[in-house]
Design an enzyme around this catalytic site. Structure first.
Site, PDB file in Angstrom:
ATOM      1  N   HIS A  10       0.864  -1.189   0.000  1.00 12.21           N
ATOM      2  CA  HIS A  10       0.000   0.000   0.000  1.00 12.21           C
ATOM      3  C   HIS A  10       0.894   1.231   0.000  1.00 12.21           C
ATOM      4  CE1 HIS A  10      -3.883  -2.104   0.671  1.00 12.21           C
ATOM      5  NE2 HIS A  10      -3.055  -3.033   1.143  1.00 12.21           N
ATOM      6  N   GLY A  25      -5.484   1.193   5.550  1.00 10.44           N
ATOM      7  CA  GLY A  25      -6.275   1.534   6.720  1.00 10.44           C
ATOM      8  C   GLY A  25      -7.464   2.405   6.403  1.00 10.44           C
ATOM      9  N   GLY A  26      -7.866   3.220   7.393  1.00 13.47           N
ATOM     10  CA  GLY A  26      -9.046   4.060   7.242  1.00 13.47           C
ATOM     11  C   GLY A  26     -10.326   3.354   7.627  1.00 13.47           C
ATOM     12  N   THR A  79      -9.374  -1.135   1.309  1.00  8.41           N
ATOM     13  CA  THR A  79     -10.740  -0.799   1.718  1.00  8.41           C
ATOM     14  C   THR A  79     -11.100   0.633   1.367  1.00  8.41           C
ATOM     15  OG1 THR A  79     -10.423  -2.270   3.617  1.00  8.41           O
ATOM     16  CG2 THR A  79     -12.329  -0.825   3.667  1.00  8.41           C
ATOM     17  N   TYR A 123     -10.818  -2.303  -3.416  1.00 11.60           N
ATOM     18  CA  TYR A 123     -11.696  -3.401  -2.979  1.00 11.60           C
ATOM     19  C   TYR A 123     -12.996  -3.466  -3.776  1.00 11.60           C
ATOM     20  CZ  TYR A 123      -9.478  -4.918   1.456  1.00 11.60           C
ATOM     21  OH  TYR A 123      -8.662  -5.455   2.414  1.00 11.60           O
ATOM     22  N   ARG A 159     -16.100  -6.258   3.863  1.00  6.07           N
ATOM     23  CA  ARG A 159     -15.803  -4.928   3.310  1.00  6.07           C
ATOM     24  C   ARG A 159     -15.920  -4.886   1.790  1.00  6.07           C
ATOM     25  NH1 ARG A 159      -9.994  -4.892   5.890  1.00  6.07           N
ATOM     26  NH2 ARG A 159     -10.352  -7.097   5.378  1.00  6.07           N
ATOM     27  N   HIS A 194      -8.077  -9.766  -3.322  1.00  4.77           N
ATOM     28  CA  HIS A 194      -7.990  -9.819  -1.865  1.00  4.77           C
ATOM     29  C   HIS A 194      -8.965 -10.875  -1.359  1.00  4.77           C
ATOM     30  CE1 HIS A 194      -8.459  -8.288   2.350  1.00  4.77           C
ATOM     31  NE2 HIS A 194      -9.709  -8.695   2.144  1.00  4.77           N
ATOM     32  N   ARG A 246      -4.368 -16.742   5.183  1.00  4.07           N
ATOM     33  CA  ARG A 246      -5.028 -16.134   6.343  1.00  4.07           C
ATOM     34  C   ARG A 246      -5.944 -17.129   7.053  1.00  4.07           C
ATOM     35  NH1 ARG A 246      -7.591 -11.052   4.581  1.00  4.07           N
ATOM     36  NH2 ARG A 246      -8.018 -10.894   6.811  1.00  4.07           N
ATOM     37  N   ASP A 281       2.327  -6.851   2.027  1.00  6.86           N
ATOM     38  CA  ASP A 281       1.215  -5.997   2.453  1.00  6.86           C
ATOM     39  C   ASP A 281       1.737  -4.763   3.182  1.00  6.86           C
ATOM     40  OD1 ASP A 281      -1.435  -5.297   2.446  1.00  6.86           O
ATOM     41  OD2 ASP A 281      -2.065  -6.726   3.980  1.00  6.86           O
TER      42      ASP A 281
END
Length: 392
Positions: free
Chosen positions: A62, A67-68, A98, A129, A162, A194, A226, A282
């Site tokens: 990124h 974030g955010g 996101t 996203y 999301r 993602h 994950r 990431d």
């Protein structure tokens, strides 16, 4: 010109002691016997048998910050140059996550250009996203074809609260645009996906492969480690021709996930093609923990340094260096269609990592320039504090 002598080269294959001649950002020549320069001035560095690796290609970072997801204060800052180079990353691909509302593809492209001006090789994907993707021209296909740093679309979110909850037709149209744009432009032409924690996992990708004529290489899922069950699904897709991307994020001992080093070992033992797996950091991305209501209860941030830490963990488990390296180098170059990256060879870009006997980074060359020398950062980003340490 720079002459690097007595380098134990992993290209990524182990090709033994070599001498490397660098000029104009390229590897001009490499061989086991020193040439004569007939008085031509050459800057010479004798590595005395230290190992030299291709510079890492971080296929998912990124660049403008992630974030955010917990208010405006949770927007992660952009990642500075030295955080990549000190970690051995000499090429990077930026993504939006996101927050593709307060961040956009324009700013991502601008940051890729800025990193290029500072000496890093940088590209990005269009979109984030959500659907419809945030583009510059209004079309994914046109963004990839006409805007130099843009090589694919993503990261498009699947199986995540999301996401835009895309349907199979949505996914196929987007993948088709990426694929055709790649054919026209010679770029990667992939849809970088993602994967969240949702139980649907990679179901949509399986359906896409089952019901369309699109090549498997177009579908490039990331974060596949994950969840352990998700990783099993990803292994099956790798057997069908997809390149799967492992993320080097922290994993607790009791977590239903695989650490990146463990995931790569499991992949290499699975019998699937060694070429169909990559590892990314990431870096700059938000690493959130959610409650059942979809509210963030904890946030960490990804770091480019996690890539080299993963390699160190692999070496500590006696994985041969030449077996581990392709996931950080040549495999990434192949899926991203970057022919001058990921391998140490004449005519390729002079992107090199030197590691010492303790498996730590000693030197990093990007585009023929030493960014790290004797474990000291030589080149910083424009707005970095030059008194900062190398720590990423």
């Amino acid at each position: 010109m720079k002459l690097i002598t007595n380098a134990h080269v992993y290209a990524p294959d182990d090709i033994g002691i070599q001498h490397i001649l660098v000029a104009a950002g390229k590897i001009l020549w490499m061989g086991a016997s020193l040439p004569s320069f007939n008085g031509v001035p050459v800057e010479q560095v004798d590595l005395q048998g230290q190992r030299v690796l291709p510079g890492f290609i971080d296929g998912h970072a990124h660049l403008t910050g992630g974030g955010g997801e917990s208010g405006f204060k949770s927007r992660v800052p952009s990642v500075p140059l030295s955080h990549f180079t000190s970690a051995g990353v000499t090429s990077v691909v930026g993504v939006l996550g996101t927050d593709d509302t307060t961040r956009d593809t324009r700013s991502l492209v601008a940051h890729a250009y800025a990193l290029r001006e500072e000496g890093l090789s940088a590209w990005c994907h269009t979109g984030g996203y959500h659907l419809p993707p945030v583009t510059i021209t209004g079309k994914v296909r046109d963004d990839i074809v006409f805007i130099d740093p843009i090589i694919g679309v993503g990261e498009i979110a699947l199986s995540d609260h999301r996401s835009s909850q895309p349907t199979l037709p949505d996914l196929l149209r987007l993948a088709s645009d990426a694929h055709v744009a790649g054919l026209i432009s010679g770029k990667a032409g992939i849809i970088h996906l993602h994967l969240g924690d949702g139980m649907r996992g990679l179901e949509l990708v399986r359906q896409a492969l089952d019901t369309s004529e699109l090549p498997a290489r177009v579908f490039n899922p990331t974060h596949v480690n994950r969840r352990k069950a998700l990783f099993d699904e990803a292994l099956e897709l790798a057997g069908r021709g997809c390149t799967i991307d492992i993320t080097a994020f922290p994993v607790a001992d009791d977590e239903d996930a695989w650490r990146a080093d463990t995931a790569l070992i499991k992949y290499l033992e699975s019998g699937h093609p060694d070429t169909n797996v990559t590892i990314s950091s990431d870096g700059g991305g938000c690493l959130p923990t959610w409650n059942e209501q979809g509210e963030m209860v904890h946030m960490d941030v990804g770091h480019p340094s996690s890539l080299f830490e993963t390699l160190q963990a692999l070496l500590a488990q006696s994985v041969p260096l030449e077996r581990a390296l392709p996931a950080f180098t040549s495999n990434v170059a192949d899926i991203l269609r970057l022919p001058h990256k990921g391998r140490i060879a004449p005519n390729n870009d002079a992107d090199l990592i030197v590691i010492n006997d303790q498996n730590a980074i000693s030197d990093v060359m990007a585009g023929g320039n030493w960014h790290v020398s004797n474990q000291k950062q030589c080149i910083h980003g424009t707005f970095e504090n030059t008194t900062a340490t190398n720590k990423s």
